[in-house]
Design a protein around this motif. Structure first.
Motif, PDB file in Angstrom:
ATOM      1  N   ILE B   5      30.895  35.839  45.998  1.00  0.00           N
ATOM      2  CA  ILE B   5      30.949  34.530  45.355  1.00  0.00           C
ATOM      3  C   ILE B   5      29.577  33.850  45.385  1.00  0.00           C
ATOM      4  CG2 ILE B   5      31.808  33.522  47.539  1.00  0.00           C
ATOM      5  CD1 ILE B   5      32.812  32.207  44.143  1.00  0.00           C
ATOM      6  N   VAL B   8      27.293  35.106  42.691  1.00  0.00           N
ATOM      7  CA  VAL B   8      27.621  34.495  41.401  1.00  0.00           C
ATOM      8  C   VAL B   8      27.048  33.076  41.333  1.00  0.00           C
ATOM      9  CG1 VAL B   8      29.474  33.789  39.842  1.00  0.00           C
ATOM     10  CG2 VAL B   8      29.733  35.862  41.205  1.00  0.00           C
ATOM     11  N   ILE B  19      32.228  27.139  41.280  1.00  0.00           N
ATOM     12  CA  ILE B  19      32.859  28.390  40.873  1.00  0.00           C
ATOM     13  C   ILE B  19      34.330  28.387  41.274  1.00  0.00           C
ATOM     14  CG2 ILE B  19      32.852  30.893  41.218  1.00  0.00           C
ATOM     15  CD1 ILE B  19      29.782  30.613  41.381  1.00  0.00           C
ATOM     16  N   LEU B  23      37.325  28.930  38.739  1.00  0.00           N
ATOM     17  CA  LEU B  23      38.312  30.005  38.883  1.00  0.00           C
ATOM     18  C   LEU B  23      39.727  29.465  39.032  1.00  0.00           C
ATOM     19  CD1 LEU B  23      36.309  32.339  41.280  1.00  0.00           C
ATOM     20  CD2 LEU B  23      36.860  32.829  38.897  1.00  0.00           C
ATOM     21  N   ILE B  37      28.658  30.197  34.457  1.00  0.00           N
ATOM     22  CA  ILE B  37      29.494  30.909  35.433  1.00  0.00           C
ATOM     23  C   ILE B  37      30.084  32.174  34.810  1.00  0.00           C
ATOM     24  CG2 ILE B  37      31.601  30.777  36.854  1.00  0.00           C
ATOM     25  CD1 ILE B  37      31.014  27.758  37.192  1.00  0.00           C
ATOM     26  N   LYS B  38      30.590  32.004  33.603  1.00  0.00           N
ATOM     27  CA  LYS B  38      31.174  33.120  32.864  1.00  0.00           C
ATOM     28  C   LYS B  38      30.175  34.275  32.742  1.00  0.00           C
ATOM     29  CE  LYS B  38      34.170  32.837  28.797  1.00  0.00           C
ATOM     30  NZ  LYS B  38      34.493  31.885  27.703  1.00  0.00           N
ATOM     31  N   ILE B  41      29.468  35.954  36.146  1.00  0.00           N
ATOM     32  CA  ILE B  41      30.600  36.808  36.526  1.00  0.00           C
ATOM     33  C   ILE B  41      30.527  38.123  35.764  1.00  0.00           C
ATOM     34  CG2 ILE B  41      33.114  37.054  36.226  1.00  0.00           C
ATOM     35  CD1 ILE B  41      33.356  34.099  37.073  1.00  0.00           C
ATOM     36  N   HIS B  42      30.225  37.998  34.476  1.00  0.00           N
ATOM     37  CA  HIS B  42      30.133  39.174  33.620  1.00  0.00           C
ATOM     38  C   HIS B  42      28.991  40.095  34.060  1.00  0.00           C
ATOM     39  CE1 HIS B  42      30.699  41.556  30.033  1.00  0.00           C
ATOM     40  NE2 HIS B  42      29.383  41.505  29.823  1.00  0.00           N
ATOM     41  N   ASN B  45      29.594  41.965  37.217  1.00  0.00           N
ATOM     42  CA  ASN B  45      30.868  42.702  37.184  1.00  0.00           C
ATOM     43  C   ASN B  45      31.771  42.259  38.340  1.00  0.00           C
ATOM     44  OD1 ASN B  45      32.835  44.450  36.418  1.00  0.00           O
ATOM     45  ND2 ASN B  45      31.996  46.176  37.587  1.00  0.00           N
ATOM     46  N   TYR B  46      31.896  40.984  38.366  1.00  0.00           N
ATOM     47  CA  TYR B  46      32.566  40.311  39.451  1.00  0.00           C
ATOM     48  C   TYR B  46      34.083  40.417  39.302  1.00  0.00           C
ATOM     49  CZ  TYR B  46      32.758  36.720  42.926  1.00  0.00           C
ATOM     50  OH  TYR B  46      32.957  36.005  44.057  1.00  0.00           O
ATOM     51  N   GLN B  47      34.850  40.466  40.434  1.00  0.00           N
ATOM     52  CA  GLN B  47      36.326  40.533  40.388  1.00  0.00           C
ATOM     53  C   GLN B  47      36.910  39.152  40.616  1.00  0.00           C
ATOM     54  OE1 GLN B  47      37.855  43.546  39.818  1.00  0.00           O
ATOM     55  NE2 GLN B  47      35.866  44.542  39.768  1.00  0.00           N
ATOM     56  N   PRO B  48      36.997  38.365  39.577  1.00  0.00           N
ATOM     57  CA  PRO B  48      37.406  36.970  39.808  1.00  0.00           C
ATOM     58  C   PRO B  48      38.804  36.813  40.398  1.00  0.00           C
ATOM     59  CG  PRO B  48      37.229  37.418  37.452  1.00  0.00           C
ATOM     60  CD  PRO B  48      36.802  38.660  38.157  1.00  0.00           C
TER      61      PRO B  48
END
Lengths: 331, 331
Positions: B5, B8, B19, B23, B37-38, B41-42, B45-48
């Motif tokens: 986190i 990010v 964040i 979320l 933030i989007k 995350i992209h 390759n974050y696991q939201p």
């Protein structure tokens, strides 16, 4: 006008927080202060229960209910009433099926602790009593004897066993079966069995007792009640009657009918609990009625008393009665 | 190594709290910040989902389960599985019996709101859908259609109705009864009835349909299933078969036997649900099996997806099957 917490604090010459501590039995209060508070409460004819409730800072109004499995119809009926009486006093219930697994029970206790619930109603347990004591939460038990510090709400299983023995004897049976729990000293069903056995012995009624061995897995698996009863009755063909619980009585009726055994002329059956379906089978089931609704009501009221720091009797034993239906010969 | 986190937050140039807000979809975040933030995350390759869960500051890991009454065996089995699948992901369930009372339902919603539960599984409701929407909580519904924003988990009641009509027709019936819910547009049982009726009409099978009128009080009162079925069958003596639900099928078997009506030669019965007792009666009950365990599993997984802000199909319709037992003539 009714006295408020502030009136009590003023009269006792202490802070409202002290009274909260006193009522909740938490934190240190000197004996002198305790005495002052007690006096003030008495003088003002104060209602400490309601106050205690209102003062519970962290009260979540939630009760954890630990049972083996809600699919077992007895527990479905019991939990229905627990929920009913809990909701009447503004409490919710957290349902915990342990499936007789110590692992699941342990996980649940951990969860319930973290969740800051206000109390536990225990109708199944495998863990030692110390685990429950260490939670430092009000706990009442239904039908499971842990120790004298945990109030037990149960029905008169001794009378239940006696009534069944008497009934089968008076209806002409001389050799009967008992199919149910009998080895678990903490489960009141064992008292029921022992009383049944004792009175059968007294009447000269022979008893072939056996304990059903349930499988422990639940997911997707049907209860194997039918198979268990089929095996039991196949191994004991000379029986003239059976004392068991309502769900196994349902299965026993089917097994008799499969084999052309006439109920009640050739074989008599007595169940236990008087569950909703007992009057709907054909023949309907003669059974020992437990006051499930009262058991639930007492469990909730005793738990509330514990939360309020009141004394609670270590055992509450509610009456049972024989309900004569078509699965026995009724004279 | 997987992104955290903090990574990010760093990349997006915002605080961890922002964040979290993003979320959890709570509190104000500007569109510009959202976009940053989007992107972060992209890129990472974050696991939201997992993060979202971990970030839920106020998550209580509790699901409210609203049903009419746990004494109704279908709900006992359903809740058993809901509890099972919930506990597998570390959630508990809060059991709420509404007894079909709007008052109790309203009280429960209020309680659940105050309790900060994480989601609701709804298997009974009388209140308008807006009440549920205003809670701003993830809600999934089992067998009750509210509107397209509340995901529905159900079984194929249309097929269920068709299978029953086909079976009764093929077994030689020409005039049959339907005894069950049929007027509640939000209850999928109505779909089952309509499909049954449609196929009966197609086959030239006459249907006498009636809806049982249940009493609403619960405390201490037995279900009056037996009485309801007795009255229904007494008023319609020319029927050759009946399509109903398992508990009423149990009662119907008794009523037939009381009157010397032979099952399945004189009268055939098809239930619905395949509850645990359906194989234990004599004759055992031919029934349409609902995948109760799967319904529960989907309800939990869909609810979890909603909690994680994921898209969920508006309807999940699970298969049903005909289980042929002794209450019908099986060719």
């Amino acid at each position: 006008m009714r006295a408020t917490i502030k009136d009590v604090a003023k009269l006792a010459g202490v802070s409202v927080a002290s009274i909260s501590r006193y009522l909740n039995n938490k934190g240190y209060i000197s004996d002198v202060t305790k005495e002052k508070i007690k006096q003030a409460i008495h003088e003002l004819n104060y209602q400490p229960n309601e106050v205690a409730r209102a003062l519970f800072k962290r009260q979540t109004k939630t009760i954890g209910v630990i049972i083996p499995n809600i699919r077992i119809y007895f527990f479905a009926e019991l939990v229905n009433y627990i929920e009913y009486f809990a909701s009447k006093i503004g409490f919710r219930i957290m349902l915990c099926n342990t499936d007789y697994s110590s692992e699941r029970e342990k996980e649940y206790l951990e969860m319930l602790k973290n969740h800051q619930i206000d109390g536990i109603i225990l109708a199944s347990h495998t863990l030692p009593v110390e685990k429950y004591k260490s939670l430092q939460l009000p706990v009442v038990s239904i039908d499971r004897y842990l120790d004298d510090t945990i109030p037990l709400i149960t029905s008169d299983n001794e009378l239940g066993g006696k009534l069944a023995a008497e009934k089968l004897y008076q209806s002409g049976c001389r050799k009967v079966g008992y199919f149910g729990l009998m080895n678990d000293k903490q489960n009141v069903t064992t008292i029921r069995y022992e009383s049944f056995k004792k009175y059968c012995d007294e009447f000269g009624l022979e008893v072939i007792a056996e304990q059903p061995e349930y499988k422990k897995d639940i997911n997707g698996q049907k209860h194997s009640d039918l198979e268990l009863v089929r095996n039991y009755l196949a191994s004991h063909k000379k029986l003239e009657g059976l004392f068991t619980v309502d769900p196994l009585a349902l299965a026993a009726i089917r097994v008799c009918q499969e084999n052309g055994v006439k109920i009640p002329t050739d074989f008599q059956i007595i169940g236990y609990d008087d569950l909703a379906f007992a009057e709907m089978t054909f023949p309907s089931i003669t059974t020992i009625k437990q006051p499930i609704s009262q058991q639930a009501e007492h469990a909730i009221s005793k738990l509330l008393q514990l939360m309020n720091g009141e004394e609670v009797p270590s055992r509450t034993i509610l009456p049972v009665e024989l309900i004569e239906r078509e699965s026995t010969i009724n004279i």
